[in-house]
Design an enzyme around this catalytic site. Sequence first.
Site, PDB file in Angstrom:
ATOM      1  N   GLY A 204      37.101  38.587  43.906  1.00 47.07           N
ATOM      2  CA  GLY A 204      37.613  37.315  44.876  1.00 47.07           C
ATOM      3  C   GLY A 204      37.798  36.447  43.890  1.00 47.07           C
TER       4      GLY A 204
ATOM      5  N   CYS B 239      42.107  33.629  41.849  1.00 46.54           N
ATOM      6  CA  CYS B 239      43.433  33.862  41.215  1.00 46.54           C
ATOM      7  C   CYS B 239      43.793  35.423  41.700  1.00 46.54           C
ATOM      8  CB  CYS B 239      42.888  34.182  39.764  1.00 46.54           C
ATOM      9  SG  CYS B 239      42.286  32.494  38.950  1.00 46.54           S
TER      10      CYS B 239
HETATM   11  C1  UGA Z   1      40.731  36.101  36.260  1.00 50.22           C
HETATM   12  C2  UGA Z   1      41.217  36.908  35.203  1.00 50.22           C
HETATM   13  O1  UGA Z   1      39.996  37.615  34.622  1.00 50.22           O
HETATM   14  C3  UGA Z   1      41.570  35.752  33.761  1.00 50.22           C
HETATM   15  O2  UGA Z   1      42.068  36.473  32.790  1.00 50.22           O
HETATM   16  C4  UGA Z   1      42.885  34.912  34.548  1.00 50.22           C
HETATM   17  O3  UGA Z   1      43.180  33.821  33.620  1.00 50.22           O
HETATM   18  C5  UGA Z   1      42.137  34.098  35.913  1.00 50.22           C
HETATM   19  O4  UGA Z   1      41.728  35.169  36.742  1.00 50.22           O
HETATM   20  C6  UGA Z   1      43.369  33.409  36.296  1.00 50.22           C
HETATM   21  O5  UGA Z   1      44.377  33.906  36.681  1.00 50.22           O
HETATM   22  O6  UGA Z   1      43.307  32.046  36.427  1.00 50.22           O
HETATM   23  P1  UGA Z   1      38.605  34.749  37.231  1.00 50.22           P
HETATM   24  O7  UGA Z   1      38.932  34.843  38.474  1.00 50.22           O
HETATM   25  O8  UGA Z   1      37.877  33.462  36.537  1.00 50.22           O
HETATM   26  O9  UGA Z   1      39.671  35.406  36.130  1.00 50.22           O
HETATM   27  O10 UGA Z   1      37.443  35.856  37.287  1.00 50.22           O
HETATM   28  P2  UGA Z   1      37.137  37.439  36.832  1.00 50.22           P
HETATM   29  O11 UGA Z   1      36.288  37.415  35.649  1.00 50.22           O
HETATM   30  O12 UGA Z   1      38.458  37.992  36.221  1.00 50.22           O
HETATM   31  O13 UGA Z   1      36.749  38.210  38.034  1.00 50.22           O
HETATM   32  C7  UGA Z   1      37.334  38.039  39.312  1.00 50.22           C
HETATM   33  C8  UGA Z   1      36.570  38.731  40.344  1.00 50.22           C
HETATM   34  O14 UGA Z   1      36.534  40.329  40.199  1.00 50.22           O
HETATM   35  C9  UGA Z   1      35.088  38.561  40.634  1.00 50.22           C
HETATM   36  O15 UGA Z   1      34.864  38.323  41.957  1.00 50.22           O
HETATM   37  C10 UGA Z   1      34.580  39.448  39.888  1.00 50.22           C
HETATM   38  O16 UGA Z   1      33.140  39.717  40.440  1.00 50.22           O
HETATM   39  C11 UGA Z   1      35.167  40.749  40.121  1.00 50.22           C
HETATM   40  N1  UGA Z   1      34.831  41.795  39.080  1.00 50.22           N
HETATM   41  C12 UGA Z   1      35.256  41.592  37.855  1.00 50.22           C
HETATM   42  C13 UGA Z   1      34.562  43.008  39.546  1.00 50.22           C
HETATM   43  O17 UGA Z   1      34.384  43.353  40.838  1.00 50.22           O
HETATM   44  N2  UGA Z   1      34.225  44.067  38.625  1.00 50.22           N
HETATM   45  C14 UGA Z   1      34.472  43.718  37.189  1.00 50.22           C
HETATM   46  O18 UGA Z   1      34.350  44.750  36.308  1.00 50.22           O
HETATM   47  C15 UGA Z   1      35.275  42.621  36.967  1.00 50.22           C
END
Ligand code: UGA
Length: 467
Positions: free
Chosen positions: A276, A279
Amino acid sequence: MQIAVVGSGYVGLVASACFAELGNEVICVDNDSSKLAALQRGEVPIHERFLPELIARHRGQRLFFSGSLERAVRASQVIFIAVGTPSRNNGECDLSFVEGVSREIGRAMNGRKIVVEKSTVPVCTSDWIRKIMLLNGAPRSSFDVASNPEFLREGSAVTDFLYPDRIVIGADSDTCAGVLRKLYEPLICRTYARQKDAVPAPDDATTIPQLIVTSAKSAELIKHASNAFLAMKISFINAIANICEAVGANIEEVCEGIGSDRRIGKRFLAPGIGYGGSCFPKDLKAFRSVAGEAGYDFRLLDEVIRINDEQCQRFLRKVRSALWTLKGKRIAVLGLAFKGGTDDIRESPAVELVRALVRELAEVVAYDPAATERAREVLADDAVTFGDNPYDVASDADALLILTDWEEFAALDLERLRNELKYPIVIDGRNLYSPELMSELGYMYFSVGRPDAMPKERDVTRLKKAG
Ligand code: UGA
């Protein structure tokens, strides 16, 4: 260097504070007067580790907040555009804020400047910024437009900025690339990390970040393609987790096996209730549409989105199959933010699930370490109550659901938690606990892509809370 950052959202605020931390003089501009007033008073509108410290350290010294884009542009050598690029109904990016800002920058020009896109934008946006600035009176030879995408994750945005894996500079001239390189020099040469008051480096920080200099178009594509790839990795592992559930395999073992191949890597292979945030959902749709406009039908992205949407539905089915009917049941929910470490609930699968439970007439009582206030606003019309701590919401609940991967949830006193619950049922959308341990502790435990765990040597009725 004198810098202007236009936009004080997650990206703009973190970039402003971090550029000030690197020794630059920064004016952060926003046209939201109440937000501006709060920032000028030293209030930090988002929950982001180390950000309050950096703002307190530099506000009024090297970091200023202003409502005047014109004055900020005239005082600066480099101007970062970090305004919102929301989704339109058809998934395309709404670039009207970027256009409006480019117009104002064009009109305010008073010397040589570099205009840098920091917001996530479709490829070719730099061309449009250039055109709009020219149309609004900026002399052709007075500016460069560059792309410098950010790769900040909410919750660790400050350390991601100060200890990056890579810095991408998309510039169409060597001079422009040289100025931006200079701006990042303390990070590239690690002199910042050696400062005694530096924000501490995370354990997994790369020793020397890679500097990647490309054309502006390639840099724009790098940003969209990176987010699309990461989202694809998550949907891929969620699909594999679903197969694990169907055949009785264990996703953790499978992840260990595939992630140990260095070409694949272990990170971003955590299955759950889907991605979610502000981004991935938006960027995937925008990238799908950008590719379409470029004449490429990127159907792989449709599938990534479909798997993600379905993941929430699958979790809901898991809740139903653990509890049978949901009407009138008291369900404790831990986690509302879209991931741990942030108060952001935008496109949060946790909030979506809470709404679905309420639609089925369950009585939801929820807790989140940081996102409760924001969730309270968006769930105001739904019958949801909020507790002060995990044990409080677990009290007398028919089951407990884990929806956000907060570190705090992984460290709960599980015995105490079980004693609070009416029935020892935990349905974990983030795989925070070991099924073996949960079984030892007398729980019925359901997670994602791993075999269900049933209470060991105790019977469920005996564990029912007295009274
Ligand atoms: C994401 C990217 O990771 C950043 O590199 C990017 O700069 C940013 O978007 C953006 O475009 O501004 P973010 O949205 O803060 O960052 O969060 P993430 O840590 O990437 O997680 C995104 C979603 O994926 C979360 O809902 C998280 O719970 C989920 N997720 C993440 C998973 O379900 N499994 C995983 O292994 C990793």
